[in-house]
Structure formats: structure tokens, C-alpha cells
Design a protein around this motif. Sequence first.
Motif, short mmCIF file in Angstrom:
data_model
loop_
_atom_site.label_atom_id
_atom_site.label_comp_id
_atom_site.label_asym_id
_atom_site.label_seq_id
_atom_site.Cartn_x
_atom_site.Cartn_y
_atom_site.Cartn_z
N GLN A 20 0.84 -1.20 0.00
CA GLN A 20 0.00 0.00 0.00
C GLN A 20 0.87 1.25 0.00
O GLN A 20 0.58 2.24 -0.70
N LYS A 27 0.87 3.97 -2.94
CA LYS A 27 0.49 5.36 -2.62
C LYS A 27 1.56 6.32 -3.12
O LYS A 27 1.25 7.36 -3.74
N GLU A 74 1.40 9.29 -6.10
CA GLU A 74 1.80 10.67 -5.87
C GLU A 74 2.97 11.09 -6.73
O GLU A 74 3.47 12.22 -6.61
N ASP A 131 -5.23 -0.62 -7.84
CA ASP A 131 -4.44 -0.95 -6.65
C ASP A 131 -5.00 -2.15 -5.91
O ASP A 131 -4.25 -2.97 -5.37
N GLN A 156 -2.75 16.00 -1.57
CA GLN A 156 -2.64 14.77 -0.79
C GLN A 156 -1.61 14.97 0.33
O GLN A 156 -0.53 15.51 0.11
#
Length: 895
Positions: free
Chosen positions: A437, A441, A445, A538, A803
Motif C-alpha cells: 500500500q 500510494k 503521488e 491498486d 494529498q
Amino acid sequence: MTESVSSIDQIFTLSGLRTDHWRDLLAIARKWHAGKAEAVQVRQAYDALQAVETLHAYPGPQLLNALTAALDANNKESFVDLAGRISFSILARYYKEDAREWAVTPEQGRELAGSFTGSDPTAPHRPYFEVLVVAPPDSPRVAQNVQLIRSQRRKEDEFVYEPVVVTNFQDACCAIATNSNICAVAIFEGFNYASQFPMPQLNVMLQQLNITANDDDEHLALELAQTMADHRPELDIYLMSDRNPQEIASDSRSAHVRRILYAVEEPIELHLSILEGIRHRYETPFFDNLKRYAQRPVSTFHALPIARGKSVFKSDWIKDMGEFYGRNLFLAESSATTGGLDSLLEPTGNIKRAQEKAARAFGADHCFFVTNGTSTSNKIVLMSVAQPGDIFIVDRNCHKSHHYGAVLGGLQPYYVEAYPMKEYSMYGAVPLRVIKQGLLKLKAEGKLDRVRLLDLTNCTFDGHVYNTLRVMQECLAIKPDLVFLWDEAWFGFAHWSPFLRPRTAMGAAATLEKYLRSPEAQQAYDAQQQLLGENPDDEALLNTHLVPDPSKVRLRVYQTNSTHKSMSAIRQGSMVLVKDVDFHRIEPQLHEAIFTHSTTSPNQQLIASLDVARRQMELEGYGLVSNAIQIALDIRNQINTHPLISRYFRVLGADEMIPEQYRNSGFKDFLAPGTNWSNAALAIRDDEFFLDPTRITLVCGTAGFDGTQFKNLLANQYDIQLNKTSRNSILLQSNINNTRSDVAQLIHVLLEISSQIDERLRNDGEGAREAFEQRVTSLMTDVPDLPNFSAFDAKFRNDVNGQVAVEGDIRTAFYKSWDESNTEYVGLNSPECDQRLKDGPPMVSAKLVIPYPPGFPILVPGQIINHEVISFMRKLDVKEVHGYDSSRGLQVLKS
């Protein structure tokens, strides 16, 4: 363990229980001699041992035949005397030192005295080992050759050995698994595959260790060599062939063979080859050189007054230090790196050779000795492979050296959380899904190119071991050039266990390296791509056991190893092990990191101990580690099954320390009914996490003790030392130093303490029982929630596209706190603390805050202090909290 002791392939426990079986035989024989047992009972116990003893040189055919003859003749006294002598010799290892132990009669003993061992007290000690000879059955030629090999031995030889002869593949596998004295193997072609004994465990074990054998193979000898190398890679293997040796040498499996000999050549060649192979492992380049240096007449004009010891032994006031440590310590000291010595910072001679030997022994491409502990090793690796601004994914609960390494190197940690074990106030390990994860992530980004490495502790302080192979496979599928740093400070010994080795960094890297070169790797990747499609989401990636693209992978693996924690090295002795395809590019950086973090005055004795630790593990590590595992299993069994001790104490099993979803094999505990080492081997191979069997979490809260209290009780009143505790448990570790006497003392003490508790509760009335139950409840039930990492404050983050970044600039926060005008203190229980938690401004930690126990950082520089952290700290009842001043409160950065 539930297996019958009569199984010859009880390879997972037999090496540790052999002496017990002999003692059992002796016990029943003595009852027979006293008229309290029948001969048939002795026969059953003896028959169970005979099959196993074919895999050991001692007691050998002569003594076993004499023992059989005494039993057949119903000669009770002779049987008991001889069984007792053999049993004690095995236990005390006298047969390795005195040739007379091999004799049946005193007359024969006088003939053997001094023939090949140290029975002559004036002769130098010669290490003893055994050579496994695998040969066709009923072969007079082989029997003759074995006798000829024996006849080559001379008193001048540095080492002494005895052969162990087996006639088939399966017995050979059992021999190297159960007999830790075997250091070399001589394989004659033409032997059989199947044993005459039942083998209920062997084939299962080979399968679970991914070791395959084809009994129809034309070159069964090469199959055996490969199987042995997979199980015990330290063994020297020699192949005796009747065919053209050059034909066999062209087979890729011959890479595991040290030398191929033409079988009809003089046996002196095999004898000399065996000794040369042992000599190669026995050699310790730096230690050997240091011993020679200590014997030289050297005048020192450098800055080390204690060198040569004159300032010590001629002193009126510190002579006792010399008497305590001995003269050699000072004779072997020097600050020079010339005159036969070498430099640890720029090794070119014996230190370099010692490191090369260690690299080979541990299955690495390169090895570097470190004399400042693995704290320094970790910083060296971080500085070598990453640059300021790089992101590294790291377990928040890792050793503080990783956090400080980020501070020093300007790296930005992306903290991933291990699963919590709230009831024991400790964390486990980081689930693979959490790691994936994090990578996904960061990829979303646009930061994946800044992610340099994954940094994990394997195994954790409490014994959680990762499935290192799967972690690296799946992470490389997302980022093919990801670097791995596995902190194996506590796990260095595991290389010498065939069951634990695949879970070490170097063991998994070797497996992965081999896999990536195979056609199956590309086929598996192509099939997966077809299944997932071009742009999988994902969730699909998280739910798939990913395999990497072998054409893109750059396998870069680093393992740090506290040699002093599990092997015979002096405190602070550590190693950095490397398997990195791009090492040639970063080698200059690694040397700079070594210059940066290492002392320019390394301790010579410490370097020598690393050299010697490698020698010991190569020549006897397999047996020592097997014994450490067996001792740990004994401790578990004794505590959890004792009717009184188990009332107040218990050892936690895998089912209590690893959630079920991470144990796909269904493995629960070593002591679960029906469980044996084959079940454990399956769990080691497949499960996401596995417990190191040598680490034993003993719950003491059920006896009314917190961990620190019980640790101090054991140390102060019973001279039992340990170092790791939690709120309601202590950690016991078995290692290569422990003996059965240590186990007996521990159990004796636990029984005494349990008896005292039992007596007090029985005699002091209802009030005492209620107070005891309340104490147990507070320790076992009223436990604080474990805080997860909150977040870095916005000033130390680089948010992207709205984010919130999880990684943070720990270095800037750390150094900001050095200026007192940037910090303030907030009392932990003050109204201000509660007010700021509620209304702000946010409190941001200026320090690493680490309570002992449990020993993980609950705060790092730049982290927002939230209600979860404060609640945990308020419930802590420990005195030692690094980074926290109880008189002033938490040091926080001003807004």
C-alpha cells in the motif's frame, strides 16, 4: 514432539535428543540389572538406537557389536557397564579427545592410546570431525578404500577424522541432518536411493525445503551433492567417479562439489583433499596473524600505552587488570596497521581475506566487519545506498539506529506500522499488504522514483520473522530497483539452520537470484500480466501475489548482522553482508560511509573475534544452532506442561503472537498436539510470518509480575539474566552458549517462584487472593492501546496535489530542536497538554521518545503528538523513557 524415537529420519530433533536416548537406554538397562525390567524392554530401546547410530562414527561397529553380544548373552553387568561408558562418552564428548574410548577392552585401549586423538596429554589438541562416505552396498572395493583412507591418517595431521559409511541417498540425507560432526562428504558412484529403514519424514522435509531428488537420475551422485549443498552448504563434498571425471565436471550440479577424483587413484588424494578443505575453513587470517604478532618482540612508539602491557604489568596500581585479562590481550594490541597487521578501514591483507571468507560462509558476495555494533552497520548501509531527500519505507518500531540514520543522512522516512499485540504491549511485524500500500500510494503521488529502499527488522526483538523472499518478490514487482536493508541483528545464527536460512536476507536473495535467471520467472510474469491487464487498479495488485519482471529487476540486498548477539564474537562485533548487482557503483560510497561512521582505532580483539566466529559457525554451527533450537523447545515444553509452573507462567505460541491471516499453513505452536518439525518447515516456507524458535516470550503477568519487576527478581535473587521485557512478559533467548544445565536452572527457579506464590495464596487468606487477582487483571487486561504513527507536521512534509504526504523531513525537525528558542516543554499530565490536544496549536515532538519497555519509538522529531500517544504515555508504568524529561515534560517544537 510426538514422534517415536525409533524413526531414523527424525531429523528435526534427533541431533539434540541423541544423548537423551542413550540415557533412556541406560536407565532401562539398570532396571533390568536390578530385576525391575524385562530384557525385551531393553531390546526395544536398544533396537531404536541401533538404526540411528549407523549415522555416527562413534560408538562404531566394534562397540555396538560388543553391546549386542552382551545383550544376547543376557550379560546384564557387561551391558550396563558398556552402555554407561558409551552414554557418558557421547554426553561429555570424550570420544573426540581419547582414542581409548573407542576400544572394547582395556588391552585394545592401550593399543589405541595416542593413535589419533589427544589421549596423550603432551600432544597438541587436534579438532575431531567425521567424514560421511556414501558408497554402493556390499562393495569390497569401497570397504577397502575406507580402510585405506583410515590408514593415511598421521599424528602430524592438524585434524583427526573418522568415516561414517552409508549406502543410499536417503540415509545420506539423514546423516548430514542428524550428525553435526560431519564436516565433509565423499560420494562414490553406484549407491542406491532408498533406505532399508522407514522414512516417514524425509521426503516431506525435502519437499518443504524445495529440495528435489530424482532416483532415476543417471547422475544420482550429483543429485545428492546438490541436495546436501542445499541443506548444509558449509560441507566439503568430494565425488569419486569410475567414469571420466571431466564428463561429470561439465554438469552444472558439479558446482557443489569441491573436487572430483578418479576413484581408482590413491586414497591419499582424498585424505589430503579432506584435510585441505577443513584447513581452508579453519584458517582465520586475521586471528592467526594477530597470534603471530603477539609473539614478536615489538617496540611501540604510537599512541596506545597498553600495547605490549608494560604500563600494566609494571604498575604498582593496575597490575590486577593484567592478571584479570591475561598477557595476550595486551601483547596483541596495537594502533599500527603495518608490520603484518592490516587496516579495517582500508583492508588489503588478512582482514580483507577474513571478510572474503565470511562473505562465502554467509552466502554473500561481500562482507564488511564493523566494530561499533549493528547500530553503526545500519547507518553505514543507509548512507551508502541513499542520498538526502530520498524516501525509505521503514518499520516505525525498528531500532533507533535507523531513525538516527535518517537524521544523519537527510532521508525521509515513510513509516509503516506493524500489527499490534495490545494484550502483551508489543508489536509484531509489518504486513506485506501494508508495505505494498505504501509503495502504491507513493507511486500514485509520483514519488516512486524517490523511494530508495525498504528497511525492515528480521527477526524482530520478539521473534517475528518475515517471509523475506515473498516481500522482495512483490516489492520488486512494483519497483524493480528497490534496495532492501534487512536488519538481522538477532538472526545471524539462522544461516546455519536449513529451515531458517530461507528466511534470512542472504538465503532469500540467493533463491530469488536463481529464480530470476530461470525461464519460469519470465513465464510467470507474462502469465500474471495477461491476468491483470495493462492498468490494474491498486486493489487488484494488493490482492495478487505479485511476481516481478525478471528483465527489469536489479537485485540489491543488504543484511546487517550483530555477530555478537548470536555467535561467539565480542560485544559490538557486527557484519554488513551484501548481495547487490550494482555494488560496483556504490562501493566507493560504502567506503566513505565506513570512514564516516567507523572509529579509526578499531579493537583488534573484536576484529579477531569476528574472524573466529565465522570459523566456528562453518565447522560446528549446524550442531550448535540445532542444539539452541532444541533447548528452546525443551523450555517451552517444561513450562507449558508442568502442572504448577503453568498455573502462573506460560510461553506464547505462534497462534498468540501471529494473527491467523498470516499463518496460511495453520501452524499454531511447536507444542500443539500432533505438531512436529515437518509442520514447522511448511510454515517457514509458506506463512507470511513465522516465530524464531529460539526466542521465547514468557508471560509473567499471570504470576503478578510486570516484566521489569520479574527481570530484576531473576537477576538479583537467582542470577538469571535477560534484557527484553514488556508490560506483562519477559523474553528468554536460547543461543549456542546454552546447555541443558541452564534449562534445569531456569525450570528450578520458576518452580520455586510458583511454589512461593501458591503457598502465599493458600496461607494468606481471601484478601491476598483478591489483591493478587487485581494485580493480574491490571497487568493482563487493563493494558494501554498501542499508538500508531500519527503524521509529520505540515512544516516537515512535502504534500502533493492536495494529498497529505506520509513521509517527512525528520532531519530538519531534529536539528531545529538544538536551538532552545525553538522548543518548549509541556507537562504530560498538565491542563495545557489536554487543552492543546483539544484546541491546538498542535504539539510537535522535538525528540525521539522511546519507553523501555516496550522499546519502540512512540514519537520521532517532527511528529504530531496526538491523544493516542498521550494516553499511552500516561498509562506507562516504566521508569526509563529515552527522550522524555519527567520533571519538565515533553519537549515540543514551537509553532
